[in-house]
Design a protein around this motif. Structure first.
Motif: not given
Length: 888
Positions: A378-383, A391-394
């Motif tokens: 998911s690119l909207s949250e870190a989950k 961890t998403g975007l990270q």
């Protein structure tokens, strides 16, 4: 340098002027070191320009006692020892440099060939079907490879001078002089009798002060201006994974980025993110070109020096980004610490149409049987989803990753849609408890744009009506071009004859169309030539833009009662789509009751996503009892006009509404005309025309076969040509026929008909009734001696009138036709007698006398036999005028 001296046109005058100047120079005892040699340089330059001979130039040099006295300084000036001598500046232009610069500007830089895809790009193409470019590669392809790009740009103040830089020195005040000098290899410029001035290492912004301080040691009250001319050349080396490795000669002002562009960048496997600048064996700078390409950041850019080495290392890795992203491409990874966020930001972020909740990351794990895996991120949250380790975007990216971002589902969450026969179709915001009456609040919302258009055009003349009709039918240029290329306009085949209308198009209309010509612009490309990319001309597109406007030739009476569309108030429907069952449910309701009784049983509660549709008479045909009908009655009635009729009204009741008939009314000839009947007649005529056309070729073949082998060929050809000519003429005449839509009332032939005798025919909207006056004549034409109108006489039969007109020798008496004034036709059906000849003729009747024809041709029997053909015409509802048209 530029000479400020006026030259004489003729050679001998120039020569004399030089000699006089030299004499004046020799008479000066205390000549300045700056004047004598430079005057000779001036004279030599001017002499060469004016065609002075080599012997004269040699004499000038000898008289001055100069042996290369000019040295490296080209100056002409007046010092304090020459109070009366004007300063003359010399044009010391570097012709070779100017020529090289002009040649560089005029030379068209050849565009480099595109980079071949690297192995990862090939992998992406094979696994996804997308041919993604390498990010940043197109930037090098779009640049002009001009090594002299700084040759005319201003020199920065922090530019450090060095050997080979050219300087323009201008001195004025107590003395004036101009000179062009070049810094030598020792980093200095030489001033004869003044000494040398070391300028290597001096910044360009400090030049004026340094040079002025030097001249101030020898002259007082002077001003100095120094500008940098041609910059020195430096040599840099481009190595590693370079697209074009080698040595490059650049200007001294060149920086690392200018060298990158001059060399064409790295190859498909080289790095754009870890560029290294090496100087004297040491790495003095590292450069990430992505910061410049993605952010415009040139803070890492450095100025080059002679002998620098630019090294392109191999890229650390690549990843691909595709789907709903701003820049689908293959990106280089700088290190193992790069994250999804880093690359998404580098590509400009995600577009608004991307769904950040749904993204997938394909990853390669080499060394196993199934090396490709897919991870949901998911690119909207870190989950992430349960069980995911990212961890998403990270998410840390790896070499070979392919990130795919899904698009949003364009579904409205809280909208109710109103469409159909309404004033303004629209989407409205839904709220809990919203009902139909909240959307359709009053009847004025049911006044359609078509109704408003008709109301606005009540005062339009026929030209204004046509202009607005053409404006409504006009097709946008892009759709018109596509329709032409596809070979159809408005769903039908493209009519090349319609393109003739384009001859009246204005130049503005055709000039603003996309060009559809082939490679040879003098000839339009055609569909018959598959080698051409386009098919039709710009004029065809212009015609296609006109569309197919519906232009009705309506009279004022035809427009009465047509100001508004009739809305179906008894039935409207709500369409409801269930996201759970994926089914559509129709919820009909009575719109009239909703408007009269809000919040009643028919006022349905709406849900988000509902679509309300309102219908008009054009969409769903109403029952006759509910149609708003307007009928026109004209002719011999006391109140001719247009009347609104009720469902039960007939001809009898309409005549009563019109005030009854006049004394001159001829009710037997009453005509009832209906639009639907007219359309039906036209369809039947089209069918008959197609049948006649198909039978024409068979008729010609039959004539050819009936001639036999012994027939005279010339006679047979003449007969065939005659039949073909007759066929063409008959078909053309048939095409000219226009149906009237007349309904035969079936009244018993009599001159004493009253409205009571009319049949009980229900009237429909648009019907037209015409009650003519009683005529005093009948018509007769065909194979008679006199085709004319004869005075009606009561009691006379068809045979009597034929005798009065005179029968010709070729007349077919048994085929005589009696066309009644009410639109019916009477032909002979008896085998023993002739009912037509004995029939009594009434006012307004028409007698048709056909001819006897050769029966050998099936075509001539079908087309030229008046008796059979007239029966066909009257089955179609056509009158005596149609028969006369066919005979002409």
């Amino acid at each position: 340098m530029i000479i400020g001296m006026t030259m004489l046109d003729h050679k001998h005058l120039v020569k004399r002027a030089y000699l006089r100047a030299l004499g004046a120079l020799s008479g000066v005892c205390n000549i300045s070191w700056l004047v004598a040699p430079l005057l000779v340089i001036v004279l030599m330059s001017g002499a060469a320009a004016q065609g002075v001979s080599a012997a004269d130039l040699s004499a000038l040099k000898g008289a001055a006692g100069l042996q290369n006295a000019a040295g490296s300084l080209g100056v002409l000036g007046a010092g304090s020892g020459l109070p009366g001598l004007l300063a003359i500046t010399v044009p010391m232009s570097n012709g070779q440099d100017d020529a090289e610069q002009t040649q560089q500007e005029d030379k068209k830089t050849k565009k480099p060939a595109p980079l071949l895809p690297n192995e990862f790009q090939k992998y992406v193409l094979q696994t996804t079907g997308h041919n993604l470019p390498l990010y940043g590669a197109d930037f090098f392809e779009n640049l002009n490879n001009n090594n002299g790009q700084f040759s005319r740009s201003p020199v920065a103040d922090d530019y450090i001078l060095g050997a080979g830089d050219q300087l323009y020195i201008r001195v004025w005040g107590s003395t004036s002089a101009e000179a062009t000098v070049t810094i030598d290899r020792q980093g200095a410029i030489a001033m004869p009798k003044l000494g040398t001035l070391k300028l290597a290492g001096v910044k360009a912004g400090q030049l004026d002060a340094v040079v002025k301080a030097f001249f101030s040691k020898f002259y007082k009250d002077i001003e100095v201006n120094v500008s940098v001319g041609k910059l020195r050349k430096i040599t840099v080396f481009v190595v590693g994974q370079a697209r074009n490795p080698g040595s490059y000669s650049l200007t001294g002002q060149s920086t690392l980025t200018s060298a990158l562009f001059a060399s064409g960048g790295p190859n498909s496997g080289g790095s754009l993110r870890n560029l290294q600048l090496k100087r004297q064996g040491q790495t003095v700078a590292e450069f990430d070109l992505y910061n410049f390409l993605g952010k415009g950041d040139k803070s890492q850019d450095v100025r080059l020096q002679d002998g620098d080495v630019i090294f392109y290392p191999k890229a650390a890795g690549h990843m691909a980004m595709m789907g709903k992203v701003n820049m689908p491409a293959v990106f280089e990874l700088k290190s193992s610490r790069d994250t999804v966020s880093d690359l998404v930001n580098l590509s400009g972020g995600l577009p608004i149409t991307a769904d950040p909740r749904r993204a997938t990351l394909e990853r390669i794990q080499a060394g196993i049987d199934q090396p490709r895996t897919v991870l949901n991120i998911s690119l909207s949250e870190a989950k992430l989803q349960t069980g995911a380790s990212l961890t998403g975007l990270q998410t840390t990216l790896q070499n070979g990753d392919v990130l795919t971002v899904s698009a949003i589902v364009p579904e409205l969450a809280n909208a109710v849609t109103l469409r159909g026969a309404v004033a303004q179709p629209a989407r409205l915001a839904w709220w809990q408890g919203m009902s139909i009456s909240d959307v359709i609040t009053h009847k004025s919302l049911l006044i359609t744009p078509e109704s408003l258009r008709k109301q606005n055009e009540v005062l339009f003349d026929k030209y204004e009506q046509e202009r607005t009709a053409r404006g409504r039918a006009r097709v946008p240029a892009d759709l018109a071009a596509e329709r032409v290329l596809l070979g159809n306009i408005g769903g039908g085949e493209f009519d090349k004859n319609q393109a003739l209308v384009g001859s009246s198009l204005s130049a503005y209309q055709t000039a603003n169309l996309p060009s559809l010509r082939g490679p040879d612009s003098s000839q339009p490309a055609r569909a018959s030539d598959p080698s051409k990319h386009f098919e039709l001309t710009d004029r065809d597109v212009a015609v296609a833009q006109l569309g197919k406007p519906v232009i009705n030739e309506e009279s004022l009476a035809d427009r009465i009662g047509q100001l508004s569309e009739q809305i179906n108030l008894d039935y409207a429907v709500v369409e409801r789509f269930s996201r759970e069952t994926l089914l559509v449910t129709l919820l009909p309701f009575n719109l009239g009751l909703v408007l009269s009784t809000p919040k009643g049983p028919d006022d349905l509660i709406l849900e988000a996503g509902d679509v309300i549709t309102v219908f008009s008479q054009k969409d769903i045909q109403f029952p006759t009892s509910k149609i708003r009908a307007f009928v026109r009655i004209e002719g011999e009635v006391n109140k001719p006009g247009i009347y609104q009729v009720s469902p039960g009204d007939t001809l009898k009741t309409l005549v009563q509404k019109a005030g009854g008939t006049t004394a001159q009314a001829y009710l037997f000839a009453t005509g009832l005309f209906r639009e639907e009947v007219k359309k039906s007649q036209q369809r039947n005529m089209d069918k008959l025309l197609r049948k006649m056309e198909s039978e024409s070729s068979a008729a010609v073949a039959q004539i050819t076969q009936s001639g036999g082998a012994s027939a005279d060929l010339a006679v047979l050809q003449a007969k065939v040509q005659s039949v073909q000519q007759a066929q063409r003429q008959s078909l053309e005449r048939f095409r000219m026929l226009k149906p009237e839509g007349r309904i035969a009332l079936g009244i018993k032939p009599s001159v004493d008909i009253t409205p009571v005798d009319f049949p009980n025919i229900r009237l429909e909207n648009g019907d037209r009734i015409n009650i003519p006056p009683r005529p005093d004549f009948i018509q007769i034409f065909g194979s008679v001696n006199t085709e004319s109108a004869l005075v009606y006489r009561a009691g006379l039969s068809v045979k009597d009138y034929i005798a009065m007109a005179g029968i010709s020798g070729s007349a077919d008496l048994n085929g005589a036709i009696l066309v009644r004034a009410d639109g019916s036709a009477m032909t002979n059906l008896s085998l023993w007698g002739n009912d037509v000849l004995s029939s009594q003729v009434l006012p307004g009747d028409t007698i048709v006398m056909p001819e006897k024809f050769d029966r050998e041709s099936g075509w001539s029997q079908a087309v030229r036999n008046a008796k059979d053909f007239t029966q066909v015409l009257y089955q179609l509802g056509l009158g005596a005028a149609a028969i006369k048209t066919l005979r002409q």
